[in-house]
Scaffold this motif. Structure first.
Motif, PDB file in Angstrom:
ATOM      1  N   ARG A   1     -39.174  90.328 -41.237  1.00  0.00           N
ATOM      2  CA  ARG A   1     -40.448  89.791 -40.755  1.00  0.00           C
ATOM      3  C   ARG A   1     -41.586  90.648 -41.278  1.00  0.00           C
ATOM      4  O   ARG A   1     -41.414  91.794 -41.683  1.00  0.00           O
ATOM      5  CB  ARG A   1     -40.459  89.743 -39.224  1.00  0.00           C
ATOM      6  N   SER A   2     -42.778  90.116 -41.251  1.00  0.00           N
ATOM      7  CA  SER A   2     -43.923  90.796 -41.867  1.00  0.00           C
ATOM      8  C   SER A   2     -44.585  91.767 -40.905  1.00  0.00           C
ATOM      9  O   SER A   2     -44.475  91.638 -39.677  1.00  0.00           O
ATOM     10  CB  SER A   2     -44.945  89.765 -42.336  1.00  0.00           C
ATOM     11  N   GLY A   3     -45.285  92.750 -41.492  1.00  0.00           N
ATOM     12  CA  GLY A   3     -46.050  93.679 -40.683  1.00  0.00           C
ATOM     13  C   GLY A   3     -47.187  92.992 -39.952  1.00  0.00           C
ATOM     14  O   GLY A   3     -47.625  93.461 -38.890  1.00  0.00           O
ATOM     15  N   GLU A   4     -47.666  91.891 -40.511  1.00  0.00           N
ATOM     16  CA  GLU A   4     -48.730  91.128 -39.847  1.00  0.00           C
ATOM     17  C   GLU A   4     -48.238  90.586 -38.512  1.00  0.00           C
ATOM     18  O   GLU A   4     -48.966  90.625 -37.512  1.00  0.00           O
ATOM     19  CB  GLU A   4     -49.178  89.991 -40.762  1.00  0.00           C
ATOM     20  N   GLU A   5     -46.984  90.118 -38.456  1.00  0.00           N
ATOM     21  CA  GLU A   5     -46.423  89.632 -37.206  1.00  0.00           C
ATOM     22  C   GLU A   5     -46.228  90.775 -36.208  1.00  0.00           C
ATOM     23  O   GLU A   5     -46.427  90.609 -35.006  1.00  0.00           O
ATOM     24  CB  GLU A   5     -45.089  88.939 -37.474  1.00  0.00           C
TER      25      GLU A   5
END
Length: 636
Positions: free
Chosen positions: A505-509
């Motif tokens: 999963r992304s760091g933005e999430e």
């Protein structure tokens, strides 16, 4: 004459047998094995049973040969993966660390003993190196599953710091014996030039010698019983050749073992077993001889200053040298503290302390006795506390896999292949139906005494014995397939966090879910890439990093070091170190940046969720390691 031969043989073999039996006591109670060997030597020496042994040249010669055997075995058993993993910190400790320890300890010795500055530095050089045998025996005997980075750093440092300490000791002995009183600038220049020449020649001879050992083993069709003896003899020839031309024989023999052990050498299993036995014998002989050579009745005259110097070495000189050497590396404070403490002094320090006696220095016996007492103090104080300190600092991690029953066999003509014999244990992945990878070639299954082809057996069952041909240096995936699940108690489950996080999963999430304060660049990374970046570019099983109000814990990595499982905790789950340790340069930078941010403006309020979001779930079972799947008390 004949009676004397029988008597000497009886006494010598009796001492070796007593030392071998003492290892059972050490394994049973976790005592420092080197301490037991030395005590046996002291008990049978001049002040004990009365065996007179005062030949410094014989002691030094036998100890040097034994050390060469031990160093070759150490290099032969060090995989390049371990060397690459810890090369920076370990080599820094093995070079600069030895020099710093020598200087710091020498300053203390000058004010506590009646020695000149050069003699004080000579004593410092003698006790500047660590003893790998004592450290790793304690780790094995205490069943301490240390973090790989810490274990690798200690292993490589211990194998490579002896040549540096030996060079410094011999050089200082020669300067003092010549009656020279050089200026500091001249002394430093001579030491640097001599060091480069000594280590350069030793390294060249070692690498070339290691390649020649591999070539001879492959070209000569020697009997398997003669082959390991041939390899050991060649290693001693490398040691002698390097010393003859002015190089470091100890560095040469270590590098020769490193090159040979990481090459596709024939009959590697047989050589390893023989080397293991010879290494044990060399350690026993070296420790017993050094114990016999000492005279305990001379110790009381210098007992107090020697004990104070031993404590100074453990609590001041070694920790300060380690901190300075590891400053450029982003190692956590608990790891730096443990490496600082596990600097046990051993037989090498006593062996080097004999060199002033060989050259007839005025204070040679004083230097030897002081070094011997310092080694005893180190083994008693540090040797008994390695395990408890590792647990207190949170450096012991749960086992990645459970019990495994495996035998490695080497067959004639099986070039580049090995035959592994596994017993299928209950609860292992293969017992639950997992497939064996294609690169492995199962050839035979033995079930209840009946031998059948693997293709005719169907699903494997617990208790089956499976024989598999695999390429040499096979991936450790097979061990995981045939091992049972690791038993993880609730305390260890807490170690890996309450929730699982998808590494892809992304760091933005992550920022949207928990608001840890990631930068825009960090939000573009995956969670696995973010954690790897925070850990200095390399993630390791059980690594952890705090990001704002959360902590991410590495639950598993694949064969290439990529993160495949992450845990999440809303509060630190690792034990907090209660010992004074030093910050690394990276931590200093982080604190300075945080201080600047706080000075420029108050940090924004961040709402912290304590429920698992879509990013983190309470399915807390990692890829290979079961973790208790429930939230801790007090979490909503």
């Amino acid at each position: 004459m004949e009676h004397a031969i029988y008597l000497i043989t009886l006494v010598g073999t009796g001492l070796v047998v007593a030392a071998a039996f003492s290892s059972l006591i050490a394994f049973r109670f976790g005592a420092p094995l080197l301490l037991l060997f030395l005590c046996i030597g002291l008990a049978t020496g001049a002040d004990g049973l009365g065996i007179q042994f005062d030949n410094a040249r014989v002691a030094y010669f036998a100890g040097s040969l034994a050390l060469a055997v031990i160093l070759f075995d150490s290099g032969f058993g060090t995989p390049l993966k371990v060397l690459r993993q810890a090369a920076g910190p370990a080599l820094s400790l093995a070079t600069l660390g030895v020099v710093l320890t020598t200087g710091l300890f020498g300053a203390g010795a000058f004010y506590l003993l009646d020695l000149s500055w050069l003699e004080s530095f000579l004593l410092g050089a003698a006790v500047a190196s660590t003893d790998a045998a004592a450290v790793f025996f304690l780790l094995r005997a205490g069943e301490i599953n240390l973090r790989e980075r810490v274990r690798a750093t200690l292993e490589v440092e211990s194998g490579t710091n002896d040549p540096i300490a030996i060079f410094l000791t011999i050089t200082l002995v020669e300067i003092i014996a010549a009656g020279a009183n050089p200026e500091a600038k001249v002394l430093v220049t001579d030491l640097i030039l001599g060091f480069v020449l000594n280590m350069g020649l030793g390294a060249a001879v070692g690498v070339i010698g290691g390649m020649l050992i591999v070539r001879f083993v492959e070209r000569l069709n020697l009997d398997h019983g003669l082959l390991p003896i041939f390899v050991l003899t060649l290693s001693l020839m490398v040691f002698a050749a390097a010393g003859t031309i002015g190089g470091s024989g100890f560095l040469a023999v270590y590098l020769a073992g490193l090159v040979a052990g990481n090459s596709d050498i024939r009959a590697v299993t047989i050589i390893k077993r023989f080397q293991d036995g010879m290494s044990w014998l060399a350690q026993i002989i070296m420790f017993l001889i050094l114990g016999l050579f000492a005279t305990p009745s001379q110790f009381p005259a210098i007992l107090v200053p020697a004990i104070l110097l031993g404590l100074f070495l453990m609590f001041v000189a070694r920790p300060l040298a380690v901190w300075l050497c590891l400053l450029p590396f982003r190692l956590p404070r608990p790891e730096v503290a443990f490496i600082s403490w596990v600097g046990l002094r051993g037989a090498v320090s006593i062996l080097l302390a004999i060199t002033p006696l060989l050259s007839g220095l005025e204070h040679g016996r004083l230097i030897f006795n002081t070094a011997f007492i310092i080694v005893l103090v180190s083994l008693v104080v540090q040797g008994w506390t390695v395990g408890p300190l590792a647990r207190r600092l949170g450096l012991i991690v749960p086992a990645r896999i459970g019990p495994l029953d495996k035998v490695e066999l080497e067959l004639p003509g099986s070039a580049h292949h090995e035959l592994l014999a596994y017993r299928v244990v209950p609860g292992s992945p293969v017992a639950r139906g997992e497939r064996i990878p294609r690169w492995a070639r199962p050839s035979l299954v033995v079930r209840e005494g009946r031998s059948m082809r693997f293709q005719d057996m169907g699903r494997l069952a617990a208790g089956d014995h499976v024989y598999i041909f695999v390429p040499d240096r096979y991936p450790r995936l097979l061990d995981r397939l045939f091992a049972s699940r690791a038993v993880v108690d609730p305390e260890d489950a807490e170690f890996f966090g309450a929730f699982a996080v998808d590494p892809n999963r992304s760091g933005e999430e992550l920022e949207a879910a928990y608001g840890p304060g990631l930068t825009l660049e960090e939000q573009k990374l995956t969670v696995a890439e973010l954690v790897t970046q925070r850990l200095g570019g390399k993630a390791e099983y059980a690594d952890r990093t705090s990001i704002g109000p959360i902590e991410l814990i590495v639950r598993d990595v694949d064969e290439k070091g990529r993160i495949t499982g992450l845990g999440l905790s809303f509060e630190p789950t690792a034990p907090v170190a209660r010992v004074p340790v030093f910050l690394s340069a990276g931590e200093m930078k982080d604190r300075f940046v945080a201080l600047l941010r706080n000075w420029r403006g108050a940090p924004r309020d961040v709402k912290v969720e304590t429920e698992p979001s879509e990013l983190a779930t309470a399915t807390a079972e990692g890829p290979q390691l079961p973790v208790k799947a429930e939230k801790r008390p007090g979490e909503s």
